[in-house]
Design an enzyme around this catalytic site. Structure first.
Site, PDB file in Angstrom:
ATOM      1  N   LYS A  32      49.455  -0.612  31.222  1.00  0.00           N
ATOM      2  CA  LYS A  32      50.102   0.376  32.131  1.00  0.00           C
ATOM      3  C   LYS A  32      49.398   0.573  33.438  1.00  0.00           C
ATOM      4  O   LYS A  32      49.927   0.351  34.638  1.00  0.00           O
ATOM      5  CB  LYS A  32      50.144   1.681  31.704  1.00  0.00           C
ATOM      6  CG  LYS A  32      50.919   2.599  32.252  1.00  0.00           C
ATOM      7  CD  LYS A  32      50.726   4.069  31.561  1.00  0.00           C
ATOM      8  CE  LYS A  32      49.288   4.376  31.374  1.00  0.00           C
ATOM      9  NZ  LYS A  32      49.006   5.970  31.347  1.00  0.00           N
ATOM     10  N   ASP A 224      51.786   8.290  37.588  1.00  0.00           N
ATOM     11  CA  ASP A 224      51.142   8.000  36.413  1.00  0.00           C
ATOM     12  C   ASP A 224      51.530   8.961  35.480  1.00  0.00           C
ATOM     13  O   ASP A 224      51.618  10.343  35.689  1.00  0.00           O
ATOM     14  CB  ASP A 224      49.758   7.829  36.522  1.00  0.00           C
ATOM     15  CG  ASP A 224      49.242   6.900  35.375  1.00  0.00           C
ATOM     16  OD1 ASP A 224      50.115   6.686  34.555  1.00  0.00           O
ATOM     17  OD2 ASP A 224      47.924   6.895  35.074  1.00  0.00           O
ATOM     18  N   GLU A 225      51.808   8.990  34.088  1.00  0.00           N
ATOM     19  CA  GLU A 225      51.635   9.896  32.993  1.00  0.00           C
ATOM     20  C   GLU A 225      52.994  10.731  33.541  1.00  0.00           C
ATOM     21  O   GLU A 225      52.927  11.992  33.336  1.00  0.00           O
ATOM     22  CB  GLU A 225      50.503  10.719  32.909  1.00  0.00           C
ATOM     23  CG  GLU A 225      49.141   9.909  32.509  1.00  0.00           C
ATOM     24  CD  GLU A 225      48.972   9.276  31.403  1.00  0.00           C
ATOM     25  OE1 GLU A 225      50.143   9.415  30.526  1.00  0.00           O
ATOM     26  OE2 GLU A 225      47.997   8.881  31.018  1.00  0.00           O
ATOM     27  N   GLN A 258      53.944   9.865  24.183  1.00  0.00           N
ATOM     28  CA  GLN A 258      52.763  10.240  24.471  1.00  0.00           C
ATOM     29  C   GLN A 258      52.786  11.690  25.332  1.00  0.00           C
ATOM     30  O   GLN A 258      51.786  11.951  25.846  1.00  0.00           O
ATOM     31  CB  GLN A 258      51.946   9.323  25.187  1.00  0.00           C
ATOM     32  CG  GLN A 258      51.352   7.965  24.458  1.00  0.00           C
ATOM     33  CD  GLN A 258      50.710   7.156  25.143  1.00  0.00           C
ATOM     34  OE1 GLN A 258      49.403   7.494  25.564  1.00  0.00           O
ATOM     35  NE2 GLN A 258      51.054   6.074  25.405  1.00  0.00           N
ATOM     36  N   ARG A 617      44.165   5.389  20.509  1.00  0.00           N
ATOM     37  CA  ARG A 617      42.984   5.158  21.243  1.00  0.00           C
ATOM     38  C   ARG A 617      42.105   3.956  20.763  1.00  0.00           C
ATOM     39  O   ARG A 617      41.163   3.455  21.416  1.00  0.00           O
ATOM     40  CB  ARG A 617      42.307   6.423  21.281  1.00  0.00           C
ATOM     41  CG  ARG A 617      42.744   7.690  21.971  1.00  0.00           C
ATOM     42  CD  ARG A 617      43.261   7.207  23.098  1.00  0.00           C
ATOM     43  NE  ARG A 617      44.768   7.052  23.057  1.00  0.00           N
ATOM     44  CZ  ARG A 617      45.480   6.554  23.924  1.00  0.00           C
ATOM     45  NH1 ARG A 617      44.950   6.126  25.201  1.00  0.00           N
ATOM     46  NH2 ARG A 617      47.066   6.230  23.854  1.00  0.00           N
TER      47      ARG A 617
END
Length: 761
Positions: A32, A224-225, A258, A617
DNA sequence: GTAGTCACTATTTGA
DNA sequence: TAGTGACTAC
C-alpha cells in the site's frame, strides 16, 4: 531499476492512472505505501508541482517516511509535497486563516486533559452533579457531536442525541457543549476535533472565497488509512473535491478489514459512500500479501471471515516456507510475561533476530508491566510506545503551560495550570473569584486579571499584578525573540527552575532534566526549519509553531534513537508496522475481545478486526498467548481463552506446553475449585470472595453439551454457581449465553458455550 | 498555603 | 492497583 518496474500489474495500473477518483482496497502487507508513494512520485515526474499534491496520513511519522521514499525517486522536490496528518495539515491552514473565524493565528490547542478539566470546571459552575456528568464521558459526547457536524443548535434538534442524554440522566449535556464552545473561543483555543470542525466551518462559510484558494492549491488529494476517517473528515474532503468542473483527482487507500477506530467516530460508510459520491470511481484491489508467510495469512483470512459486514477480499501469498503459529497457554499473567521473554531469547539465538524485529502487542497499555519486568530480568532492551509520553509528564506540561501563556495569554487552561505554580500567593479562592468575574462579564481570565471590579485583598491583587507583568513581558517578546532564548528565560523567571532544582530526589532530578529537555527540543526545532512549501525558503520557526507541532505529535511519532530495542505497544499503535516476530498477548475473553465490546455485535466485529491487524503485523513468526488468571485492579480474575483462537484452524498451530498438551484438552482441562486457585494467590480479599462462592462438588459435576443450553434453562457453573439463561446468540461454534447467576454482582455474564463448563439442572 | 493522609473509583483503543 | 480529589493538620 525504474520505479514502475517494482510494481505488480494491479499496483502499476493504480499508480499510473493519474486522473479522476480512485479507491484502492489494500490488504495488509500488499504494498500500500509503495503504491501511494510511487503514485505521488509519478505525478511529480509527470510535471505536477509537488506543492499541488496533498497527502493525508495517519501519523506524522508515516508522512515523513513517505516524503523520504518519494525523495528517493524524484529528489529534493519531494519535500514540497503537502504531507501530514489531517490534524496537522488543517492546523496549518487554520493558522493562516484564523482571523477569518475569530481566532488568533497563534491559537492554543487543547489536548484531552485540557478539555476534560475545562469541562469539569463548567460542570461545577453549572452546579451539576459531577457523578452523573462525568467530564470525560461528556468530552466524548461533544467529540461525537462535532464529528457529526452537530452544532449545539443542531444537537438540540437531534432527537437521537437528546433522548440518549435523557436516558443517561444527563439532559444538560448540550448546554455544557454550548458553554464549552464559548469558552474555547474566548480562550482562543481549539481542541482536536475543532481543528476539523472549525476548518469545515471556514470552508462552508467561505469568507473571501477561501475554498477556491485551497481547491486550486490541492489539485491532487491522497488519503491513507481511509477506513479510519470520520464523517467530518469526509465532509471536508468533499468540500475540496465537489464543485462544478472539479477534476476530482482523489486517491484513497484503505482496508475495511483494518478499520479499528470506530470508537472515535471512524466509519466504513465513508468507503461505501465514496462509490456513490464519485460515479467515475475506479477501484483496485491489492490482495497479494508480500509480508507474511502462509500460515499467518491463512489464519488472518479465517478470523476475518467471522465478521458479518465486509468487502469481499481474500489475501494470499506465494511464500510457501512457513513456521506455524505458536500458542502459549499460561496459568497467570506473570507466567505469560516470563514465557514471552524466554521465547524471545530463544528466537534470538536460533534465528539471529535483532531486537528491532520483535514486537510484543497487547490490547491495553496496562498490560505492558509484566513484560517489562521479565525483559529487564533478562537484560533485554525494549521501548514502550504509548502510555505516558514525554509531553504528558507533569513537569513538562507545567513548563509548556507557561510557554502557551506567553504565546496566547487568553489560554485559560494554561493560565489556571500555572497561575499559582510555583506558589506565588494566589490562592484557590482568588482564582475562583477570577473565574466568576470572567464568566459574569464574559471576558477571558487574562482580562479579568486586571479588572478593577475584581474583589480581592491588596496582597492578592499585588500578586496578580506581578504575574500579569511577568506574562505580558514574555508575550511581547514572543513575537520577535528567538524561541529558545525566550523559553530559557521563561523557565527561570517563572520560578519553575528554582522550584525543580529544590527537589534533589532521583525523581526530582529527572523532572528537572525533562524540563531542560524541552529547551533542547525547542533549540532543535528552531535550528532545523523546514522549507516553506511555496517559496522553498526556510519556514517559520516560532514558539507558537513549536507548541502547535508538539500538541499534534502522536505516540507513533516517537522516534527510535537508532537503538536496537524490542517494541512494546498496544495493537492500535502497531497499525501500519511490521516485524519479523510478533507476540500477540492477553488473548482472553473480556480482555481481547474487551468486555466493553460485548454489548453490541459491531463492537465485537471491531475487536476482531483489531485482532486481524495484530496478527498481520508478523512477517515470519507469530506467537499468541493467553493467561488463565490475571490481575486486574488488584484482584485476580479468571478468564477463558479468547474466542478468536477458536476461529483459527488447528492446522496452523504449534502448541507449546502450558496448560494441557493440546488445544482440545485446554477446553476440557479439569478446572480447579475456586478456593484452591485463589489460595495460591492468597490475599484476604480473595479468600473472602472465594468462601462466598457456592460450594459445588467438582466430582459430581457433569458438563452438558453446548446444544443443551437454551434460554430459560437453569444451569450450574463451577465457578459462579446456579444461574438462569437469559438468552443465547451466535452461530454454531460461537454460541454465547447471557446468564444471570444467583447472588452475582453483575446483572448478567456472557459465557462462551464452547469453553464453558455448564450443567443443565 | 502546603503537605500528607484517606477513601474512592475506574476500569480500551487515541489525534 | 493506581490515580485522584477531598479533607485535615500544621
Amino acid at each position: 531499476m525504474h520505479y514502475l518496474d517494482e510494481l505488480n500489474p494491479v499496483q502499476r495500473e493504480a499508480v499510473t492512472q493519474t486522473d479522476g477518483p480512485i479507491l484502492v482496497i489494500a490488504g495488509p502487507g500488499s504494498g500500500k505505501t509503495r503504491v501511494l508513494t510511487y503514485r505521488i512520485a509519478h505525478l511529480i515526474e509527470q510535471g505536477i508541482p509537488p506543492y499541488n499534491i496533498l497527502t493525508l496520513t495517519f501519523t506524522n511519522k508515516s508522512a515523513k517516511e513517505m516524503k523520504d521514499r518519494i525523495e528517493k525517486v524524484v529528489g529534493a522536490r519531494a519535500q514540497q509535497v503537502w504531507a501530514g496528518t489531517f490534524h496537522s495539515i488543517f492546523a496549518r491552514i487554520l493558522r493562516a486563516e484564523a482571523s477569518k473565524i475569530g481566532f488568533p493565528s497563534s491559537f492554543s490547542i487543547y489536548d484531552t486533559d485540557d478539555t476534560t478539566s475545562l469541562l469539569r470546571s463548567i460542570i461545577k459552575e453549572k452546579n451539576l452533579d459531577p457523578n452523573a456528568y462525568n467530564a470525560s464521558a461528556i468530552r466524548s459526547r461533544i467529540s461525537l457531536a462535532k464529528s457529526n457536524l452537530l452544532s449545539p443548535t443542531a444537537y438540540r434538534e437531534n432527537a437521537d442525541m437528546m433522548s440518549q442524554d435523557r436516558q443517561q440522566r444527563r439532559p444538560y449535556v448540550v448546554d455544557i457543549y454550548e458553554t464549552y464552545l464559548n469558552r474555547c473561543q474566548r480562550a482562543g483555543a481549539m481542541d482536536f476535533d475543532d481543528l476539523l470542525f472549525q476548518l469545515y466551518r471556514l470552508f462552508r462559510e467561505n469568507p473571501d472565497n477561501i475554498v477556491e484558494k485551497y481547491r486550486n492549491r490541492f489539485r491532487y488529494i491522497h488519503v491513507d488509512e481511509f477506513q479510519d476517517t470520520n464523517f467530518l473528515q469526509y465532509a471536508i474532503l468533499r468540500r475540496l473535491l465537489k464543485y462544478d468542473g472539479s477534476p476530482e483527482n482523489v486517491f484513497v487507500v484503505g482496508d475495511d478489514a483494518q478499520s479499528i477506530y470506530a470508537f472515535r467516530g471512524a466509519t466504513i460508510d465513508n468507503i461505501l459512500d465514496f462509490e456513490k459520491d464519485y460515479p467515475n470511481l475506479r477501484t483496485y484491489k491489492l490482495e497479494q500479501n508480500y509480508r507474511s508467510t502462509h500460515h499467518i495469512v491463512q489464519a488472518a483470512n479465517e478470523v476475518i471471515s467471522y465478521n458479518r459486514k465486509q468487502l469481499q477480499k481474500t489475501i494470499w501469498t506465494d511464500r510457501e516456507e512457513s513456521n506455524k503459529i505458536k500458542l502459549l497457554k499460561c496459568t497467570t499473567d506473570d507466567e505469560e510475561g516470563r514465557r514471552v521473554a524466554d521465547s524471545i531469547l530463544e528466537q534470538k539465538h536460533r534465528y539471529h533476530l535483532p531486537n528491532s524485529e520483535i514486537a510484543i502487542l497487547y490490547r491495553t497499555n496496562a498490560q505492558s508491566r509484566k513484560f517489562e519486568e521479565h525483559l529487564r530480568r533478562h537484560n533485554m532492551p525494549y521501548r514502550i510506545i504509548g502510555g505516558m509520553s514525554f509531553y504528558q509528564r507533569k513537569e513538562v506540561k507545567d513548563f509548556v503551560g507557561y510557554l502557551r501563556l506567553a504565546v496566547n495569554p487568553r489560554d485559560e487552561e494554561a493560565l489556571r495550570r500555572v497561575i499559582n505554580y510555583p506558589t506565588r500567593g494566589i490562592s484557590d479562592a482568588t482564582v475562583d473569584k477570577l473565574v466568576m468575574l470572567a464568566s459574569g462579564k464574559n471576558i477571558s481570565l487574562w482580562e479579568a486579571l486586571r479588572d478593577p471590579a475584581l474583589d480581592v485583598n491588596p496582597k492578592a491583587r499585588q500578586s496578580l499584578h506581578n504575574f500579569y507583568l511577568l506574562v505580558s513581558n514574555w508575550q511581547q517578546r514572543a513575537e520577535k525573540d528567538l524561541a529558545s532564548k525566550l523559553a530559557d528565560d521563561i523557565l527561570r523567571q517563572s520560578g519553575l527552575l528554582v522550584h525543580l532544582k529544590a527537589d534533589t530526589s532521583p525523581e526530582g532530578i529527572s523532572r528537572l532534566e525533562n524540563a531542560q529537555a524541552v529547551l533542547d527540543a525547542i533549540s532543535e526545532f528552531t535550528d532545523n526549519p523546514e522549507p516553506d512549501l511555496e517559496t522553498g525558503e526556510p519556514g517559520e520557526r516560532t514558539l507558537s509553531l513549536y507548541l502547535q507541532t508538539i500538541s499534534l505529535l502522536s505516540d507513533a511519532d516517537e522516534k527510535n534513537d537508532g537503538q536496537d530495542q524490542i517494541t512494546l505497544m498496544s495493537v492500535h499503535g502497531a497499525k501500519g508496522l511490521e516485524f519479523k516476530s510478533v507476540f500477540v498477548t492477553g488473548l482472553e475473553e473480556t480482555l481481547f475481545p474487551s468486555f466493553m465490546s460485548f454489548e453490541d455485535p459491531n463492537g465485537l466485529d471491531e475487536e476482531r478486526r483489531l485482532f486481524y491487524v495484530a496478527i498481520t503485523r508478523a512477517k515470519e513468526f507469530l506467537t499468541l498467548t493467553f493467561a488463565k488468571h490475571r490481575y486486574k485492579y488488584g484482584q485476580i480474575r479468571e478468564n477463558d481463552p479468547s474466542r478468536f483462537l477458536e476461529e483459527i484452524d488447528e492446522k496452523h498451530f504449534d502448541i507449546v506446553g502450558g496448560i494441557g498438551a493440546g488445544r482440545a484438552s485446554a477446553k476440557e482441562a479439569p478446572v480447579s475449585p475456586r478456593a484452591s486457585v485463589s489460595g495460591s494467590f492468597a490475599t484476604p480479599r480473595n479468600r473472602q470472595q472465594a468462601s462466598a462462592q457456592p460450594a459445588i462438588d467438582p466430582a459430581g459435576f457433569k458438563p452438558s453439551a453446548p446444544d443443551a443450553i437454551v434460554a430459560g434453562a437453569t444451569v450450574l457453573h463451577l465457578k459462579f454457581g446456579e444461574g438462569k439463561v437469559l438468552s443465547v446468540d451466535g452461530a454454531k461454534d460461537n454460541k454465547v449465553a447471557a446468564i444471570q447467576f444467583k447472588g452475582d454482582e453483575l446483572p448478567e455474564r456472557r459465557i462462551v458455550l464452547k469453553f464453558a463448563k455448564l450443567q443443565v439442572m
